[in-house]
Design a protein around this motif. Structure first.
Motif, PDB file in Angstrom:
ATOM      1  N   TYR A 160       0.851  -1.365   0.015  1.00  0.00           N
ATOM      2  CA  TYR A 160       0.138  -0.056   0.052  1.00  0.00           C
ATOM      3  C   TYR A 160       0.876   1.274  -0.004  1.00  0.00           C
ATOM      4  CZ  TYR A 160      -4.045  -3.061   1.459  1.00  0.00           C
ATOM      5  OH  TYR A 160      -4.732  -3.784   1.519  1.00  0.00           O
ATOM      6  N   PHE A 161       1.677   1.203   0.993  1.00  0.00           N
ATOM      7  CA  PHE A 161       2.538   2.760   1.059  1.00  0.00           C
ATOM      8  C   PHE A 161       3.661   2.796  -0.108  1.00  0.00           C
ATOM      9  CE2 PHE A 161       2.250   1.872   6.075  1.00  0.00           C
ATOM     10  CZ  PHE A 161       1.161   2.809   5.962  1.00  0.00           C
ATOM     11  N   SER A 162       4.168   1.776  -0.661  1.00  0.00           N
ATOM     12  CA  SER A 162       5.084   1.825  -1.807  1.00  0.00           C
ATOM     13  C   SER A 162       4.197   2.524  -2.977  1.00  0.00           C
ATOM     14  CB  SER A 162       5.523   0.571  -2.259  1.00  0.00           C
ATOM     15  OG  SER A 162       6.347   0.704  -3.416  1.00  0.00           O
ATOM     16  N   ALA A 163       2.993   1.904  -3.316  1.00  0.00           N
ATOM     17  CA  ALA A 163       2.118   2.509  -4.233  1.00  0.00           C
ATOM     18  C   ALA A 163       1.685   3.894  -4.290  1.00  0.00           C
ATOM     19  CB  ALA A 163       0.851   1.553  -4.623  1.00  0.00           C
ATOM     20  N   ALA A 164       1.461   4.197  -2.923  1.00  0.00           N
ATOM     21  CA  ALA A 164       1.259   5.790  -2.541  1.00  0.00           C
ATOM     22  C   ALA A 164       2.190   6.668  -2.497  1.00  0.00           C
ATOM     23  CB  ALA A 164       0.403   5.733  -1.191  1.00  0.00           C
ATOM     24  N   GLY A 165       3.703   6.030  -2.652  1.00  0.00           N
ATOM     25  CA  GLY A 165       4.576   6.897  -2.517  1.00  0.00           C
ATOM     26  C   GLY A 165       5.243   7.318  -1.417  1.00  0.00           C
ATOM     27  N   TYR A 166       4.951   6.558  -0.288  1.00  0.00           N
ATOM     28  CA  TYR A 166       5.474   6.832   1.085  1.00  0.00           C
ATOM     29  C   TYR A 166       7.058   6.031   1.022  1.00  0.00           C
ATOM     30  CZ  TYR A 166       1.222   8.441   2.619  1.00  0.00           C
ATOM     31  OH  TYR A 166      -0.161   9.434   2.843  1.00  0.00           O
ATOM     32  N   GLU A 167       7.974   7.182   1.430  1.00  0.00           N
ATOM     33  CA  GLU A 167       9.442   6.868   1.152  1.00  0.00           C
ATOM     34  C   GLU A 167      10.155   6.196   2.325  1.00  0.00           C
ATOM     35  OE1 GLU A 167      11.189  10.491  -0.116  1.00  0.00           O
ATOM     36  OE2 GLU A 167      10.014  10.453  -1.701  1.00  0.00           O
ATOM     37  N   ASN A 168       9.664   6.810   3.616  1.00  0.00           N
ATOM     38  CA  ASN A 168      10.327   6.350   4.546  1.00  0.00           C
ATOM     39  C   ASN A 168       9.231   5.615   5.960  1.00  0.00           C
ATOM     40  OD1 ASN A 168      12.788   7.764   4.196  1.00  0.00           O
ATOM     41  ND2 ASN A 168      11.593   9.630   4.310  1.00  0.00           N
ATOM     42  N   VAL A 169       9.314   4.443   5.593  1.00  0.00           N
ATOM     43  CA  VAL A 169       8.493   3.422   6.447  1.00  0.00           C
ATOM     44  C   VAL A 169       9.301   2.214   7.061  1.00  0.00           C
ATOM     45  CG1 VAL A 169       6.307   1.885   6.736  1.00  0.00           C
ATOM     46  CG2 VAL A 169       6.395   3.804   4.851  1.00  0.00           C
ATOM     47  N   SER A 170       9.541   1.939   8.201  1.00  0.00           N
ATOM     48  CA  SER A 170       9.900   1.101   9.170  1.00  0.00           C
ATOM     49  C   SER A 170       9.089  -0.054   9.692  1.00  0.00           C
ATOM     50  CB  SER A 170      10.829   1.675  10.164  1.00  0.00           C
ATOM     51  OG  SER A 170      11.768   2.391   9.796  1.00  0.00           O
ATOM     52  N   TYR A 171       9.624  -1.257   9.528  1.00  0.00           N
ATOM     53  CA  TYR A 171       8.622  -2.342   9.894  1.00  0.00           C
ATOM     54  C   TYR A 171       9.446  -3.134  10.958  1.00  0.00           C
ATOM     55  CZ  TYR A 171       6.192  -1.421   5.672  1.00  0.00           C
ATOM     56  OH  TYR A 171       5.562  -0.432   4.512  1.00  0.00           O
ATOM     57  N   VAL A 172       8.835  -3.538  12.342  1.00  0.00           N
ATOM     58  CA  VAL A 172       9.379  -4.230  13.366  1.00  0.00           C
ATOM     59  C   VAL A 172       8.504  -5.167  13.765  1.00  0.00           C
ATOM     60  CG1 VAL A 172      10.905  -2.399  13.866  1.00  0.00           C
ATOM     61  CG2 VAL A 172       8.664  -2.637  15.052  1.00  0.00           C
ATOM     62  N   LEU A 173       8.667  -6.277  14.407  1.00  0.00           N
ATOM     63  CA  LEU A 173       7.623  -7.426  14.846  1.00  0.00           C
ATOM     64  C   LEU A 173       7.346  -7.318  16.096  1.00  0.00           C
ATOM     65  CD1 LEU A 173       9.668 -10.257  12.639  1.00  0.00           C
ATOM     66  CD2 LEU A 173       7.488  -9.266  12.328  1.00  0.00           C
ATOM     67  N   SER A 174       7.998  -6.323  16.980  1.00  0.00           N
ATOM     68  CA  SER A 174       7.548  -6.526  18.361  1.00  0.00           C
ATOM     69  C   SER A 174       7.906  -4.868  18.944  1.00  0.00           C
ATOM     70  CB  SER A 174       8.475  -7.405  19.117  1.00  0.00           C
ATOM     71  OG  SER A 174       9.923  -7.068  19.052  1.00  0.00           O
ATOM     72  N   ALA A 175       7.259  -4.957  20.273  1.00  0.00           N
ATOM     73  CA  ALA A 175       7.302  -3.903  20.682  1.00  0.00           C
ATOM     74  C   ALA A 175       8.906  -3.334  21.312  1.00  0.00           C
ATOM     75  CB  ALA A 175       6.558  -3.517  22.124  1.00  0.00           C
ATOM     76  N   ALA A 176       9.674  -4.287  21.429  1.00  0.00           N
ATOM     77  CA  ALA A 176      10.933  -4.404  22.099  1.00  0.00           C
ATOM     78  C   ALA A 176      11.896  -3.753  20.672  1.00  0.00           C
ATOM     79  CB  ALA A 176      11.674  -5.606  22.580  1.00  0.00           C
ATOM     80  N   GLU A 177      11.508  -4.382  19.619  1.00  0.00           N
ATOM     81  CA  GLU A 177      12.177  -3.864  18.384  1.00  0.00           C
ATOM     82  C   GLU A 177      11.942  -2.366  17.973  1.00  0.00           C
ATOM     83  OE1 GLU A 177      12.587  -6.307  14.783  1.00  0.00           O
ATOM     84  OE2 GLU A 177      11.610  -7.896  15.990  1.00  0.00           O
ATOM     85  N   ALA A 178      10.730  -2.074  18.258  1.00  0.00           N
ATOM     86  CA  ALA A 178      10.108  -0.487  18.307  1.00  0.00           C
ATOM     87  C   ALA A 178      10.785   0.372  19.304  1.00  0.00           C
ATOM     88  CB  ALA A 178       8.744  -0.502  18.504  1.00  0.00           C
ATOM     89  N   PHE A 179      11.016   0.176  20.372  1.00  0.00           N
ATOM     90  CA  PHE A 179      11.856   0.685  21.376  1.00  0.00           C
ATOM     91  C   PHE A 179      13.298   0.988  20.862  1.00  0.00           C
ATOM     92  CE2 PHE A 179       8.877  -1.196  25.056  1.00  0.00           C
ATOM     93  CZ  PHE A 179       7.930  -0.424  24.551  1.00  0.00           C
TER      94      PHE A 179
END
Length: 355
Positions: free
Chosen positions: A46-65
């Motif tokens: 979705y984000f790639s098609a909409a042109g969003y350039e800076n998106v990060s993906y993590v699998l847990s809250a610990a990784e988010a921290f």
């Protein structure tokens, strides 16, 4: 922030303000926190098609921290929008939002919850933790993109408003003529430094500085020349004090002040002498001065805070003012240290005690 007068800066590259803002929003930082690889893949599409350039993906809250704190609470990574799954192994999404929102740096960062659980209790907990909205699973492209666009726009406006407020605050605190701190900010800064002095008793010095025979200067050379003189003196004072907490301010008229935190008597004397030398080096003609110099000069009153609970910051101002008066009485173009019976502006008399 785009002001009306900035329209030309956008026109020359063919962008309307609205389009510029939309493209700028697409460069903002989005963090997706979800333990489903499938959700990551779906949102990435979705984000790639909409042109969003800076998106990060993590699998847990610990990784988010780790992502937003860089493993160091003192250094926060920039993030403009967080999409957070409610139900995750380990630290739940709701607990993660609580911890993130406990940090003042993330109070204005919108957090949108992602969940298949739309029960009242679950959503209430999410909102109480600090979430601003929720998106239900299964995800729908139009809903995701509309919500993201909306919250990034709000975030963008928040950043622009904060920047504008900061710039306005700077203008409020600056003297319009000399562009150094004004009397209002001087009072605030001195009160702050005095409280710090009372808590931990580091040295604190104050210098009051007055241009010698400035009325005669204005009468001889005109007020425009007087304004130029004031600006040059202000620039010199700003150059003399270089540490972050040092402050040069216009106290009023032709009078200036230097607040010198963590500066003892010897340090204050050194700064006073540096001020006299720097002003003299400007070589601004002053034919009607009777200080013995044909150039603009200043007189300086030096006061050092003492551990007297009854004195307060006003007492420090009074002492530096009295020292300034004595410097003028002694012939001007010199400094005087409060409490000294004699002071001729020559720091050599302090060499024995100051080294």
């Amino acid at each position: 922030m785009v002001f009306a007068g900035d329209q030309g800066s956008l026109d020359h590259i063919g962008l309307s303000p609205m389009l510029w803002q939309e493209q700028n929003a697409r460069r903002m930082q989005i963090l997706v926190v979800d333990d489903s690889v499938h959700i990551h893949h779906q949102l990435r599409t979705y984000f790639s098609a909409a042109g969003y350039e800076n998106v990060s993906y993590v699998l847990s809250a610990a990784e988010a921290f780790e992502q937003i704190f860089y493993n160091d609470k003192r250094v926060a990574n920039s993030v403009d929008l967080i999409l957070m799954d409610i139900d995750m192994d380990g630290i739940s999404g709701i607990e993660a939002v609580k911890r993130i929102k406990a940090d003042p740096r993330f109070l204005d960062v919108p957090v949108v919850m992602i969940s298949a659980d739309t029960s009242t209790d679950s959503l209430q907990q999410a909102f109480d933790a600090g979430a601003v909205d929720y998106i239900t699973k299964p995800l729908r492209k139009i809903e995701i993109l509309v919500r993201v666009k909306s919250f990034l726009r709000v975030r963008q406006l928040t950043i622009e408003l904060r920047k504008a407020n900061d710039e306005l605050q700077q203008l409020v605190n600056l003297d319009g003529l000399t562009h150094i701190a004004n009397r209002r900010y001087f009072d605030i800064a001195l009160h702050r430094e005095w409280r710090h002095f009372r808590r931990s008793a580091p040295p604190l010095s104050l210098l009051m500085i007055d241009i010698d025979y400035f009325k005669r200067f204005n009468d001889r050379y005109g007020h425009l020349a007087g304004d130029r003189c004031l600006r040059k003196i202000a620039k010199v004072l700003s150059d003399v004090v270089k540490r972050p907490r040092d402050l040069a301010a216009r106290y009023g008229g032709e009078e200036f002040a230097l607040i010198l935190p963590e500066t003892d008597r010897c340090g204050a004397v050194a700064i006073a002498k540096r001020v006299l030398d720097a002003v003299s080096a400007l070589r601004i003609e002053h034919a009607t001065s009777t200080t013995g110099s044909q150039y603009v000069s200043v007189s300086v009153g030096v006061a050092v805070a003492t551990d007297d609970p009854h004195k307060g910051s006003k007492g420090l101002i009074d002492e530096s003012d009295q020292a300034l008066y004595l410097a003028k009485q002694a012939g001007r173009n010199r400094f005087w240290v409060a409490g000294d019976l004699e002071s001729n502006g020559d720091s050599s008399q302090y060499e024995e005690t100051c080294g």
